[in-house]
Design a protein around this motif. Structure first.
Motif, PDB file in Angstrom:
ATOM      1  N   PRO A   7       0.795  -1.233   0.000  1.00  0.00           N
ATOM      2  CA  PRO A   7       0.000   0.000   0.000  1.00  0.00           C
ATOM      3  C   PRO A   7       0.827   1.283   0.000  1.00  0.00           C
ATOM      4  N   ASP A   8       2.134   1.178   0.296  1.00  0.00           N
ATOM      5  CA  ASP A   8       2.964   2.381   0.379  1.00  0.00           C
ATOM      6  C   ASP A   8       3.828   2.562  -0.875  1.00  0.00           C
ATOM      7  N   ILE A   9       3.280   2.258  -2.027  1.00  0.00           N
ATOM      8  CA  ILE A   9       3.998   2.503  -3.288  1.00  0.00           C
ATOM      9  C   ILE A   9       3.943   4.002  -3.590  1.00  0.00           C
ATOM     10  N   GLN A  10       5.104   4.577  -3.838  1.00  0.00           N
ATOM     11  CA  GLN A  10       5.176   6.023  -4.090  1.00  0.00           C
ATOM     12  C   GLN A  10       5.440   6.376  -5.544  1.00  0.00           C
ATOM     13  N   ALA A  11       5.869   5.407  -6.324  1.00  0.00           N
ATOM     14  CA  ALA A  11       6.121   5.654  -7.744  1.00  0.00           C
ATOM     15  C   ALA A  11       5.932   4.357  -8.522  1.00  0.00           C
ATOM     16  N   ILE A  12       5.451   4.493  -9.762  1.00  0.00           N
ATOM     17  CA  ILE A  12       5.266   3.340 -10.645  1.00  0.00           C
ATOM     18  C   ILE A  12       5.929   3.636 -11.977  1.00  0.00           C
ATOM     19  N   PHE A  13       6.806   2.731 -12.408  1.00  0.00           N
ATOM     20  CA  PHE A  13       7.352   2.807 -13.761  1.00  0.00           C
ATOM     21  C   PHE A  13       6.681   1.735 -14.602  1.00  0.00           C
ATOM     22  N   ALA A  14       5.971   2.165 -15.637  1.00  0.00           N
ATOM     23  CA  ALA A  14       5.335   1.239 -16.574  1.00  0.00           C
ATOM     24  C   ALA A  14       6.136   1.257 -17.870  1.00  0.00           C
ATOM     25  N   GLY A  66      -7.945   5.559  -4.604  1.00  0.00           N
ATOM     26  CA  GLY A  66      -7.820   6.818  -3.887  1.00  0.00           C
ATOM     27  C   GLY A  66      -6.402   7.157  -3.488  1.00  0.00           C
ATOM     28  N   LYS A  67      -5.446   6.370  -3.969  1.00  0.00           N
ATOM     29  CA  LYS A  67      -4.038   6.609  -3.637  1.00  0.00           C
ATOM     30  C   LYS A  67      -3.397   7.518  -4.679  1.00  0.00           C
ATOM     31  N   LYS A  68      -2.253   8.086  -4.337  1.00  0.00           N
ATOM     32  CA  LYS A  68      -1.480   8.918  -5.261  1.00  0.00           C
ATOM     33  C   LYS A  68      -0.064   8.368  -5.375  1.00  0.00           C
ATOM     34  N   ALA A  69       0.487   8.464  -6.572  1.00  0.00           N
ATOM     35  CA  ALA A  69       1.871   8.043  -6.799  1.00  0.00           C
ATOM     36  C   ALA A  69       2.368   8.666  -8.092  1.00  0.00           C
ATOM     37  N   ILE A  70       3.655   8.815  -8.184  1.00  0.00           N
ATOM     38  CA  ILE A  70       4.277   9.201  -9.447  1.00  0.00           C
ATOM     39  C   ILE A  70       4.068   8.056 -10.435  1.00  0.00           C
ATOM     40  N   ILE A  71       3.626   8.382 -11.643  1.00  0.00           N
ATOM     41  CA  ILE A  71       3.476   7.365 -12.686  1.00  0.00           C
ATOM     42  C   ILE A  71       4.248   7.818 -13.918  1.00  0.00           C
ATOM     43  N   VAL A  72       5.188   6.999 -14.342  1.00  0.00           N
ATOM     44  CA  VAL A  72       5.974   7.282 -15.546  1.00  0.00           C
ATOM     45  C   VAL A  72       5.761   6.163 -16.549  1.00  0.00           C
ATOM     46  N   GLY A  73       5.324   6.522 -17.740  1.00  0.00           N
ATOM     47  CA  GLY A  73       5.127   5.565 -18.822  1.00  0.00           C
ATOM     48  C   GLY A  73       6.261   5.613 -19.833  1.00  0.00           C
ATOM     49  N   PHE A  74       6.007   4.981 -20.964  1.00  0.00           N
ATOM     50  CA  PHE A  74       7.041   4.916 -22.008  1.00  0.00           C
ATOM     51  C   PHE A  74       6.326   4.763 -23.353  1.00  0.00           C
ATOM     52  N   ASP A  75       6.557   5.686 -24.249  1.00  0.00           N
ATOM     53  CA  ASP A  75       6.102   5.694 -25.648  1.00  0.00           C
ATOM     54  C   ASP A  75       5.744   7.104 -26.090  1.00  0.00           C
TER      55      ASP A  75
END
Length: 312
Positions: free
Chosen positions: A220-227, A244-253
């Motif tokens: 539950p304590d994920i602060q960033a996601i790299f996809a 309802g959570k917030k996190a940095i999300i970085v994609g690719f393309d």
């Protein structure tokens, strides 16, 4: 969190780390022993047209083929390596003079390349490599550098400390391997950054949603996601919105949907490729090969980081 300047660009110019590109002539081109090839007909086998990135890749190739006076035959492998092989066999029977292949799986693609090699039809791969067979030219972004760009951005935004999740692409695809390698080159070197979950979601939006939901339940304590692509990142956006959570999300393309999500603040950034340019470059290099000119063995397309103005 630090505020970010809109469209901060980091150019990854077509430079390869293993030394100068080796020139490669069109000696592999020629006429099939069983099917006469048409010098104005080119085959293109795409991993999936259920992904906007590959649709844009196809459209870039189609536009350039029309401009140069070629007939481009495009088929969809639907993310199935066995269908890819069947598609290659079918398209070779239609008398193409060259094959542009965007593989589903880099290892399995060796069989597809071998089919073209047996017919003496030159092969160019785009975006993903084939781990076998005689490929005259490979055109792609530098996926390792792109993974490093994403990791450095996340590291900066987290202040060098935090829990990160990674959504991997299709197992076996060279883009999955290389983007993951670049990402872990940076993240694994910092003991204060922890990848708490790394799971495949096959470059698919729905799977990105499902996998992210599972990740958030376990961590539950994920602060960033790299996809490793935008489709999975957009799935992660939906999972975060639902939770309802917030996190940095970085994609690719750098697809249109992802850029809109970045502009709206739902995504934080995407490593932007230029699939239309890669498709166009593939046709241009086919023309060179068919004209007996030498082409570079590896050609890298530019990358840039597209970021949100007001994420904090």
């Amino acid at each position: 969190m630090k505020k970010i300047f809109k469209l901060a660009s980091i150019a990854m110019i077509a430079t390869m780390s293993m030394g100068a590109f080796a020139g490669c002539s069109s000696s592999s081109s020629g006429t099939s022993s069983s099917t006469k090839s048409d010098s104005k007909k080119i085959g293109m086998v795409v991993s999936t047209l259920n992904n906007p990135f590959f649709v844009t890749l196809k459209e870039g190739a189609e536009a350039k083929a029309k401009e140069l006076g070629y007939e481009l035959l495009v088929v969809d492998s639907q993310n199935d390596s066995s269908k890819e092989l069947s598609n290659v066999q079918d398209i070779l029977q239609k008398g193409v003079s060259a094959l542009i292949l965007n593989p589903v799986d880099s290892d399995a693609a060796a069989s597809s390349v071998a089919q073209a090699n047996n017919e003496k039809i030159p092969v160019i791969t785009v975006d993903r490599q084939a781990n076998g067979g005689d490929v005259i030219c490979h055109i792609a972004s530098d996926n390792i550098k792109g993974g490093e760009m994403a990791a450095n951005f996340i590291k900066e935004q987290l202040g060098d400390k935090g829990n990160i999740a990674e959504l991997q692409g299709t197992p076996g695809a060279s883009a999955t391997r290389d983007r993951g390698t670049g990402f872990h080159n940076i993240i694994d070197a910092d003991k204060n950054l922890k990848v708490v979950s790394s799971q495949p979601a096959d470059f698919d939006r729905q799977k990105g949603l499902t996998v992210t939901e599972n990740m958030l339940q376990s961590n539950p304590d994920i602060q960033a996601i790299f996809a490793q692509n935008d489709e999975m990142a957009l799935g992660a956006v939906k999972a975060l919105n639902t939770s309802g959570k917030k996190a940095i999300i970085v994609g690719f393309d750098g697809g249109d949907d992802a850029k809109k999500a970045v502009d709206s603040g739902e995504m934080t950034a995407t490593v932007a490729q230029q699939p239309d340019l890669m498709g166009s470059m593939a046709i241009e290099n086919v023309k060179k090969i068919l004209n007996g000119e030498s082409v570079d063995k590896n050609i890298a397309a530019e990358l840039k980081l597209y970021v949100n103005l007001n994420y904090s």
